[in-house]
Motif scaffolding. Structure first.
Motif, PDB file in Angstrom:
ATOM      1  N   TYR A 174      -0.128   7.474  -6.959  1.00 57.24           N
ATOM      2  CA  TYR A 174      -1.741   7.541  -6.791  1.00 57.24           C
ATOM      3  C   TYR A 174      -1.738   9.059  -5.764  1.00 57.24           C
ATOM      4  CZ  TYR A 174      -6.854   7.623  -6.036  1.00 57.24           C
ATOM      5  OH  TYR A 174      -8.317   7.486  -5.634  1.00 57.24           O
ATOM      6  N   ALA A 204       1.313  -1.482   0.083  1.00 52.58           N
ATOM      7  CA  ALA A 204      -0.011  -0.273  -0.172  1.00 52.58           C
ATOM      8  C   ALA A 204       1.126   1.544  -0.236  1.00 52.58           C
ATOM      9  CB  ALA A 204      -0.970   0.186   1.444  1.00 52.58           C
ATOM     10  N   VAL A 248       0.548   4.075  -2.989  1.00 50.72           N
ATOM     11  CA  VAL A 248       0.079   4.957  -2.775  1.00 50.72           C
ATOM     12  C   VAL A 248       0.569   6.371  -2.882  1.00 50.72           C
ATOM     13  CG1 VAL A 248       0.441   6.146  -0.171  1.00 50.72           C
ATOM     14  CG2 VAL A 248      -1.504   6.756  -1.015  1.00 50.72           C
TER      15      VAL A 248
END
Length: 104
Positions: free
Chosen positions: A48, A41, A45
Motif C-alpha cells: 500500500y 496489517a 501496509v
C-alpha cells in the motif's frame, strides 16, 4: 504459545479458580488474535505504501521542488523530493519498511 482448552474442571475446585483459569484461556486466545491481525496489517501496509509513493512521483510530474513548495508548502515539497530520490536511508526505507518486514 499453546492455546489448548483447559482441562475439565475438578468438581472440588473452587469456582473462583475455575473462572480465573477460563479468563486466562480467553486472554491467551485474544493475544493470538491480536498477533494475527498485527502480522496481517504488516503484510498489507508495505504494498500500500509503495503504491502511494509511486503515486506521489507520478502526480508530482516534472514540477520542481520550488514549484511544489510554492503550490503546497515546504513539507509537501520535501516529501515529494525524498520519495523521488528513493533514498535508501529515508524513514520509510531505512526504518519503517525493514521493521515491518521483520514483523511479517
Amino acid at each position: 504459545m499453546t492455546t489448548t482448552m483447559p482441562p475439565t474442571p475438578d468438581p472440588e475446585d473452587d469456582p473462583f479458580d475455575q473462572v480465573e483459569r477460563q479468563i486466562d484461556w480467553v486472554e491467551q486466545l485474544e493475544n493470538v488474535r491480536i498477533r494475527h491481525e498485527t502480522l496481517s496489517a504488516s503484510r498489507d501496509v508495505i504494498p500500500y505504501v509503495e503504491a502511494l509513493r509511486e503515486s506521489i512521483i507520478k502526480l508530482a510530474g516534472r514540477q520542481t521542488h520550488e514549484d511544489l513548495r510554492l503550490l503546497y508548502g515546504s513539507n509537501v515539497a520535501d516529501l515529494v523530493d525524498a520519495v523521488r530520490r528513493r533514498d535508501p536511508d529515508d524513514s520509510w526505507n531505512g526504518t519503517i519498511k525493514p521493521a515491518l518486514l521483520r514483523e511479517g
